[in-house]
Design an enzyme around this catalytic site. Sequence first.
Site, PDB file in Angstrom:
ATOM      1  N   SER A 146       0.859  -1.185   0.000  1.00 43.81           N
ATOM      2  CA  SER A 146       0.000   0.000   0.000  1.00 43.81           C
ATOM      3  C   SER A 146       0.887   1.223   0.000  1.00 43.81           C
ATOM      4  CB  SER A 146      -0.873  -0.001   1.259  1.00 43.81           C
ATOM      5  OG  SER A 146      -1.513   1.241   1.460  1.00 43.81           O
ATOM      6  N   TYR A 159      -2.571  -1.133  10.311  1.00 44.55           N
ATOM      7  CA  TYR A 159      -2.447  -1.252   8.860  1.00 44.55           C
ATOM      8  C   TYR A 159      -1.107  -0.694   8.380  1.00 44.55           C
ATOM      9  CZ  TYR A 159      -3.962  -1.104   3.960  1.00 44.55           C
ATOM     10  OH  TYR A 159      -4.067  -1.303   2.604  1.00 44.55           O
TER      11      TYR A 159
END
Length: 264
Positions: A146, A159
């Site tokens: 990401s 995350y």
Amino acid sequence: MAKILEGRTALVTGSTSGIGLAIALRYAQDGAKVMLNGFGKPEDIARARAEVGLAMGAPKAPYSNADMTRPAEIREMVAACQAELGGCDILVNNAGIQHVSPVEDFPDEQWDRIIAINLVSNFHAIKAALPGMKAKGWGRIINVASAHGLVASPFKTAYVAAKHGVLGLTKSVALEVARTGVTCNAICPGFVRTPLAEAQVKPLAEKHGVSEQVALTDHLLDRQPTKKWVEVEEIAQAAIYLAGPHSGSINGTSISVDGGWVAQ
């Protein structure tokens, strides 16, 4: 014209929808035999299997319901891919979840689950698939990280930590396999147009008292300079390149597909 993945086999985790499904479908269209994995409604899983199967020239794609929090099930999934497809030449670690919360209120169980699915599952899948790749002298490991693997945002501690870890794992594995014919790389998407992401727009509009278009460009995509969604097909295009025949010298790196997010 020959398909660039003809004769290759692939396992894509988290591939019953979104980015994973787009990658699996593109691989099948380019000649690979693909095993799917992921959760969802039975009818959605059946639809994904049929769609990818059609691209493979089969009634349906093979599928594993392995839980990415359970190492034994991950090993069984890789073994099933090898048994059913004759190998696991390409491994795409895509499965992931998210939870947003201030760190002092972040539920312990959410932290543990995000780290397990977004990071630790990658390790177990790589560990299981790598011996077969080394034996063949060819393999492609692609970790879907990401933009949050490169930069941080508030309220996403688990995350961000997991995705930073994915990039570290990618680099370390890449160095280990550098002389084996195997490569290990990562893709770092920005905000990608998926049903789950699009569902965030309306609540943001209501929260800020603005139109959905303003909510999208000024709030959800505030850090994405293009102010446009990344499309799943763009991630799949990066994944096909990394799995293809001309990517052997790309190893231990990350490719950002984020509309310029991390250029800032």
